[in-house]
Each structure stands twice: as structure tokens, then as C-alpha cells.
Design a protein around this motif. Structure first.
Motif, mmCIF file in Angstrom:
data_model
loop_
_atom_site.group_PDB
_atom_site.id
_atom_site.type_symbol
_atom_site.label_atom_id
_atom_site.label_comp_id
_atom_site.label_asym_id
_atom_site.label_seq_id
_atom_site.Cartn_x
_atom_site.Cartn_y
_atom_site.Cartn_z
ATOM 1 N N LYS A 150 0.863 -1.182 0.000
ATOM 2 C CA LYS A 150 0.000 0.000 0.000
ATOM 3 C C LYS A 150 0.898 1.231 0.000
ATOM 4 N N PRO A 151 0.365 2.394 -0.395
ATOM 5 C CA PRO A 151 1.158 3.623 -0.280
ATOM 6 C C PRO A 151 1.471 3.896 1.192
ATOM 7 N N ASP B 249 -4.758 4.627 2.638
ATOM 8 C CA ASP B 249 -5.657 4.162 1.587
ATOM 9 C C ASP B 249 -5.796 5.221 0.495
ATOM 10 N N GLU B 250 -6.751 5.024 -0.408
ATOM 11 C CA GLU B 250 -6.934 5.946 -1.532
ATOM 12 C C GLU B 250 -7.363 7.349 -1.092
ATOM 13 N N ASN B 251 -7.834 7.499 0.156
ATOM 14 C CA ASN B 251 -8.203 8.813 0.696
ATOM 15 C C ASN B 251 -7.118 9.384 1.615
ATOM 16 N N ASN B 252 -5.958 8.771 1.583
ATOM 17 C CA ASN B 252 -4.822 9.151 2.442
ATOM 18 C C ASN B 252 -5.135 9.015 3.923
ATOM 19 N N GLU B 253 -6.009 8.073 4.246
ATOM 20 C CA GLU B 253 -6.337 7.761 5.637
ATOM 21 C C GLU B 253 -5.531 6.528 6.050
ATOM 22 N N THR C 20 -4.460 2.957 7.137
ATOM 23 C CA THR C 20 -5.108 1.681 6.851
ATOM 24 C C THR C 20 -4.273 0.542 7.452
#
Length: 172
Positions: free
Chosen positions: A51-52, A117-121, A123
Motif C-alpha cells: 500500500k502507499p 488508503d486511496e483517501n490518504n487515511e 489503513t
């Protein structure tokens, strides 16, 4: 999530130290080495969680040996510990005189990376487990380092709040 061994995230980066990378002493800029450390740690973290990631903190970086122009610098990194969404990554940097073959550890560091995640939250990340004696030694001390980071982060937030964005003498 299935746990993964520490070595699944192993990342190795080698660079030749060239004149633009050095200071007036003919040694590698400390900031350049810190950028290498952050880069190799991020790659190891992404390899672990797929993941990022973002850098949450860097523990102290002590420059133990100079890295001279013409030397090679080799950085090794791997995930040593995980906690919910964060990962501790150990980085070791070794300088090598390419003409003599002499190698020395020039720095070690621990970084904390957070998967997003894709919302920069933040994870969740998979757990990690040590296999070698060295990995077990690092893993066994990780919880103490994690607690130290939490306390240091709290202090940093207090400092940021106290001093704000203005100059210290301006009361802004």
C-alpha cells in the motif's frame, strides 16, 4: 491479514558518492544520506504492506563514519515491527572504499511509516515476524521504541501549539 517475515521487505540500495553529493569536506551531505534513508525505508514499507505509505517519524540519525567522495554507500532496510497502521523500519548504511574494499557502518536509523488508503487515511498493515537472532533482537525492542515515539510525538505537538507559526518574539 497473514503475517510476513521481516526479510520479505528487505530493500538494498547502492549509490556511488559523486562530487555533487558532497560538502566542502569531500564527504556525503548528511541531508543526502537522510534522503536515501527515507527512500529505502519507504520501499521496504511498501513491500511489506503493498500500500502507499507516508513517513511518520525518523528516530535519531547518528553519523558514525564519514562517507567520502568516490566511496559507495549501501543502505539496507526491512520492517522490524508493525502496530495497526504503522511499521517500524530499520535502516543500516554502510560506506565502502571501492579501491581498498574497506567497509564501515556509517549510520543506523529507525523510521516509522504509516500505510494509507486511496483517501490518504491510515489503513491496517499485516503483522511481521522475525526469524534470525538479529531480527528477534530488533523486534523485541520495538514496543519500547514505539512508546518512546508516541511520547516524543506528543511533545512535538505541544511545542507546535505553544510556538505556533509566528516568530518566537512576535506573539503570533
Amino acid at each position: 491479514m497473514d503475517a510476513k517475515p521481516c526479510m520479505d521487505s528487505l530493500t538494498v540500495k547502492n549509490s556511488h558518492v559523486l562530487p555533487p553529493d558532497t560538502n566542502s569536506h569531500g564527504t556525503l551531505f548528511g541531508g543526502k544520506l537522510m534522503a536515501y534513508i527515507d527512500d529505502v525505508a519507504a520501499i521496504a514499507a511498501v513491500r511489506h504492506c503493498r500500500k502507499p505509505v507516508v513517513t511518520a517519524s525518523t528516530d535519531s540519525v547518528d553519523f558514525l563514519q564519514p562517507v567520502h567522495e568516490g566511496d559507495a554507500i549501501c543502505l539496507e532496510a526491512f520492517v522490524t515491527y508493525t502496530h495497526n497502521t504503522s511499521m517500524e523500519i530499520f535502516v543500516k548504511a554502510i560506506t565502502e572504499n571501492l579501491l581498498t574494499g574497506e567497509r564501515k557502518v556509517c549510520t543506523t536509523a529507525f523510521l516509522s511509516m504509516v500505510a494509507v488508503d486511496e483517501n490518504n487515511e491510515p489503513t491496517p498493515v499485516p503483522p511481521v515476524y522475525p526469524e534470525s537472532e538479529e531480527e528477534k533482537w530488533l523486534h523485541n525492542g520495538a514496543q519500547k521504541r514505539h512508546e518512546h515515539r508516541k511520547a516524543r510525538r506528543k511533545e512535538s505537538k505541544e511545542l507546535a501549539e505553544k510556538f505556533g507559526t509566528g516568530l518566537p518574539w512576535s506573539n503570533n
